[in-house]
Scaffold this motif. Structure first.
Motif, short mmCIF file in Angstrom:
data_model
loop_
_atom_site.label_atom_id
_atom_site.label_comp_id
_atom_site.label_asym_id
_atom_site.label_seq_id
_atom_site.Cartn_x
_atom_site.Cartn_y
_atom_site.Cartn_z
N ILE A 166 0.79 -1.20 0.05
CA ILE A 166 0.06 0.12 -0.08
C ILE A 166 0.93 1.29 -0.12
N VAL A 167 0.76 2.30 -0.98
CA VAL A 167 1.51 3.26 -1.11
C VAL A 167 0.64 4.59 -0.60
N GLY A 168 0.88 5.06 0.66
CA GLY A 168 0.12 6.08 1.25
C GLY A 168 -0.41 5.42 2.65
N ARG A 169 -0.29 6.32 3.72
CA ARG A 169 -0.49 5.95 5.17
C ARG A 169 -1.48 6.69 5.69
N SER A 170 -2.62 7.18 5.03
CA SER A 170 -3.67 8.10 5.55
C SER A 170 -4.38 7.17 6.65
N ASN A 171 -4.97 7.95 7.56
CA ASN A 171 -5.95 7.44 8.50
C ASN A 171 -7.22 6.82 8.03
N ILE A 172 -7.50 7.36 6.44
CA ILE A 172 -8.72 7.04 6.02
C ILE A 172 -8.67 5.90 4.95
N VAL A 173 -7.39 5.85 4.43
CA VAL A 173 -7.27 4.61 3.64
C VAL A 173 -5.96 3.60 3.85
N GLY A 174 -5.04 4.11 3.73
CA GLY A 174 -3.73 3.45 4.02
C GLY A 174 -3.61 2.63 5.27
N HIS A 196 5.25 5.23 2.29
CA HIS A 196 5.15 6.52 2.34
C HIS A 196 6.22 7.63 1.91
N SER A 197 6.25 8.65 2.06
CA SER A 197 7.17 9.49 1.42
C SER A 197 8.53 9.18 2.07
N ALA A 198 8.58 8.55 3.21
CA ALA A 198 10.19 8.39 3.61
C ALA A 198 10.50 6.98 3.35
N ALA A 214 -2.41 1.82 -4.77
CA ALA A 214 -2.02 3.48 -4.70
C ALA A 214 -2.73 4.39 -4.03
N ALA A 215 -2.59 4.78 -2.84
CA ALA A 215 -3.34 6.11 -2.08
C ALA A 215 -2.61 7.38 -1.72
N MET A 216 -2.12 7.86 -2.61
CA MET A 216 -1.31 9.09 -2.60
C MET A 216 -1.72 10.29 -2.96
N GLY A 217 -2.59 10.27 -4.09
CA GLY A 217 -3.10 11.88 -4.38
C GLY A 217 -1.92 12.51 -5.39
N ARG A 218 -1.19 11.60 -6.07
CA ARG A 218 -0.15 12.10 -6.99
C ARG A 218 -0.40 11.40 -8.43
N PRO A 219 -1.06 12.20 -9.41
CA PRO A 219 -1.70 11.62 -10.78
C PRO A 219 -0.34 11.06 -11.42
N GLY A 220 -0.88 9.75 -11.99
CA GLY A 220 0.00 9.02 -12.62
C GLY A 220 1.53 8.70 -12.11
N PHE A 221 1.66 8.50 -10.82
CA PHE A 221 2.97 8.26 -10.20
C PHE A 221 3.25 6.92 -10.30
N ILE A 222 2.52 6.06 -10.35
CA ILE A 222 2.77 4.60 -10.52
C ILE A 222 2.80 4.29 -11.75
N VAL A 236 -6.50 4.24 -5.67
CA VAL A 236 -7.47 5.14 -4.90
C VAL A 236 -7.25 6.59 -5.30
N GLY A 237 -6.39 7.04 -5.96
CA GLY A 237 -6.14 8.42 -6.20
C GLY A 237 -7.22 9.05 -6.85
N THR A 238 -7.57 10.10 -6.37
CA THR A 238 -8.75 10.90 -7.32
C THR A 238 -8.42 12.28 -7.32
N THR A 239 -7.58 12.67 -8.38
CA THR A 239 -7.28 14.16 -7.96
C THR A 239 -7.80 14.87 -9.45
N ARG A 240 -8.43 16.01 -9.00
CA ARG A 240 -8.92 17.01 -10.15
C ARG A 240 -7.83 17.59 -10.85
N MET A 278 -17.42 2.29 -4.87
CA MET A 278 -17.46 1.25 -3.63
C MET A 278 -17.27 2.02 -2.34
N THR A 279 -16.64 3.14 -2.27
CA THR A 279 -16.50 3.89 -0.90
C THR A 279 -17.94 4.37 -0.43
N ILE A 280 -18.68 4.76 -1.35
CA ILE A 280 -20.03 5.25 -1.08
C ILE A 280 -20.74 4.19 -1.00
P1 NAP Z 1 -3.27 11.72 2.03
O1 NAP Z 1 -3.63 12.01 3.55
O2 NAP Z 1 -3.37 12.61 1.04
O3 NAP Z 1 -1.87 11.15 2.09
C1 NAP Z 1 -1.04 10.90 1.13
C2 NAP Z 1 -0.04 9.64 1.35
O4 NAP Z 1 0.54 9.37 0.34
C3 NAP Z 1 0.88 10.07 2.52
O5 NAP Z 1 0.89 9.00 3.40
C4 NAP Z 1 2.03 10.20 1.98
O6 NAP Z 1 3.19 9.99 2.68
C5 NAP Z 1 2.02 9.35 0.69
N1 NAP Z 1 2.86 10.06 -0.31
C6 NAP Z 1 2.59 11.02 -1.18
N2 NAP Z 1 3.86 11.24 -1.93
C7 NAP Z 1 4.48 10.07 -1.94
C8 NAP Z 1 5.35 9.46 -2.77
N3 NAP Z 1 6.11 10.42 -3.69
N4 NAP Z 1 6.24 8.44 -2.30
C9 NAP Z 1 5.38 7.53 -1.35
N5 NAP Z 1 4.34 8.10 -0.60
C10 NAP Z 1 3.88 9.18 -1.00
O7 NAP Z 1 -4.13 10.41 1.56
P2 NAP Z 1 -5.64 9.96 1.31
O8 NAP Z 1 -6.40 10.85 2.08
O9 NAP Z 1 -5.75 8.36 1.59
O10 NAP Z 1 -5.70 10.24 -0.23
C11 NAP Z 1 -5.03 9.83 -1.14
C12 NAP Z 1 -5.63 9.88 -2.43
O11 NAP Z 1 -6.72 9.09 -2.70
C13 NAP Z 1 -6.10 11.12 -2.87
O12 NAP Z 1 -6.30 11.54 -4.36
C14 NAP Z 1 -7.66 10.94 -2.56
O13 NAP Z 1 -8.42 11.87 -3.17
C15 NAP Z 1 -7.95 9.64 -3.06
N6 NAP Z 1 -9.20 9.18 -2.00
C16 NAP Z 1 -9.96 8.57 -2.88
C17 NAP Z 1 -11.26 7.92 -2.24
C18 NAP Z 1 -12.09 7.31 -3.15
O14 NAP Z 1 -13.10 6.95 -2.49
N7 NAP Z 1 -11.96 7.19 -4.22
C19 NAP Z 1 -11.13 7.95 -0.82
C20 NAP Z 1 -10.12 8.67 -0.16
C21 NAP Z 1 -9.08 9.24 -0.77
P3 NAP Z 1 3.50 10.46 3.80
O15 NAP Z 1 2.71 10.28 5.12
O16 NAP Z 1 5.00 10.41 4.28
O17 NAP Z 1 3.11 12.34 3.61
#
Ligand code: NAP
Length: 298
Positions: A166-174, A196-198, A214-222, A236-240, A278-280
């Motif tokens: 899982i790439v991303g460690r947010s409280n709501i996804v990762g 995560h970013s470290a 992939a749950a980072m919010g970085r378009p096209g990163f992977i 998971v990413g959804t960036t406008r 699926m989230t909804i």
């Molecule tokens: P977030 O709070 O925005 O955090 C992003 C995570 O990605 C952080 O853990 C960050 O690391 C990591 N990250 C960022 N750049 C990175 C890199 N270059 N290398 C490795 N890790 C990196 O996360 P989120 O709220 O889970 O949202 C992520 C994306 O999912 C967004 O686009 C959001 O809109 C989308 N989302 C979609 C849904 C859906 O229902 N489709 C639901 C929730 C979120 P650090 O912790 O080290 O900063």
């Protein structure tokens, strides 16, 4: 390569929920009732809340949308928001409610989350639900991870013995997704790595994945070099991203370079139409479960 169609799966689940709601009303039980508090007019939040209200209608739920204004000149106070949360906590007709995030910067978001009664916390963000989830007790699961697991399950993709990255460690996804997939049992038993970013040498880790999220919010990163052949990818990413060709002026972009990565995949979610619906629908499942639990106390 299989496209993991979240829109279709969500439609099936909403039809299943609507059937159960019809059964409930035949038995004289009340319709599940979801409320949402929306603060201000953030474009993304407006869209998400509108989708949730629409989904309530499709499932046969009652829904209430509480709009609270907050501007630079007249910011919403923490006390006012907490009072509205308390009203919903105390209202026996409301089975579950959400406070749409993000909140304006001056609001203490964590205090709001902790003010929601855990048995009405259908977003699964309250520390009681998070804690219960992490030790495998019944709880409201966070909606996005629950939706991802359900989408995999419905497509016959198991997790037992799989290496999940899982790439991303947010409280709501990762974090909650990692907790779910490492539990013992059905749709668990995975070996989970959270990046995560470290994380150094990210590509070395992502290439080991049987299932990459992939749950980072970085378009096209992977990109294609970051995955191995036969991987299942959940985006998971959804960036406008600005797009002048669209009426809205933007398009939703995932964290995965879909065109380059998908040929290497056994299965992959599209953006949009993958994780989002699926989230909804997970929120709807949690609301139905909240109503079932409240039946006993009415
Ligand atoms: P977030 O709070 O925005 O955090 C992003 C995570 O990605 C952080 O853990 C960050 O690391 C990591 N990250 C960022 N750049 C990175 C890199 N270059 N290398 C490795 N890790 C990196 O996360 P989120 O709220 O889970 O949202 C992520 C994306 O999912 C967004 O686009 C959001 O809109 C989308 N989302 C979609 C849904 C859906 O229902 N489709 C639901 C929730 C979120 P650090 O912790 O080290 O900063």
């Amino acid at each position: 390569m299989t496209i993991l169609d979240g829109k279709a799966a969500a439609a099936d689940i909403k039809a299943e929920i609507a059937k159960e709601v019809a059964r409930r009303t035949e038995q004289g039980l009340k319709r599940p009732h979801l409320a949402a508090i929306l603060v201000g007019h953030d474009g993304g939040s407006e869209t998400y809340v509108a989708s949730k209200v629409k989904a309530c209608g499709e499932c046969g739920f009652d829904s209430t949308l509480i709009r609270l204004e907050s501007t630079d000149d007249a910011p919403l106070s923490q006390d006012e928001l907490m009072a509205r949360v308390q009203e919903l906590n105390d209202n026996p007709d409301i089975d579950g409610f959400i406070v749409q995030l993000p909140l304006p910067r001056h609001i203490d978001e964590q205090a709001v989350i902790e003010a929601i009664r855990p048995d009405k916390d259908v977003d699964g963000f309250h520390p009681v639900n998070v804690g219960r989830q992490s030790i495998g007790l019944p709880c409201f699961h966070s909606a996005t991870p629950a939706g991802i697991v359900e989408l995999l399950r419905r497509n016959g993709i198991t997790t037992k013995g799989k290496r999940v990255v899982i790439v991303g460690r947010s409280n709501i996804v990762g974090k909650p997704l990692a907790a779910m997939l490492m539990q013992k049992g059905d749709m668990g038993d995975a070996t989970v790595t959270v990046c995560h970013s470290a994380t150094p040498n990210l590509v070395d880790v992502t290439r080991q994945a049987d299932i990459l999220v992939a749950a980072m919010g970085r378009p096209g990163f992977i990109t294609a070099d970051m995955v191995s052949d036969g991987v299942t990818v959940v985006d998971v990413g959804t960036t406008r991203v600005p797009d002048a060709t669209r009426k809205s002026g933007f398009r939703l972009c995932g964290d995965v370079d879909f065109a380059a990565v998908s040929p290497k995949c056994e299965a992959i979610t599209p953006v949009p139409g993958g994780v989002g619906p699926m989230t909804i629908v997970s929120l709807m499942m949690n609301t139905l479960e909240a109503a079932r639990r409240h039946d006993a106390n009415r």
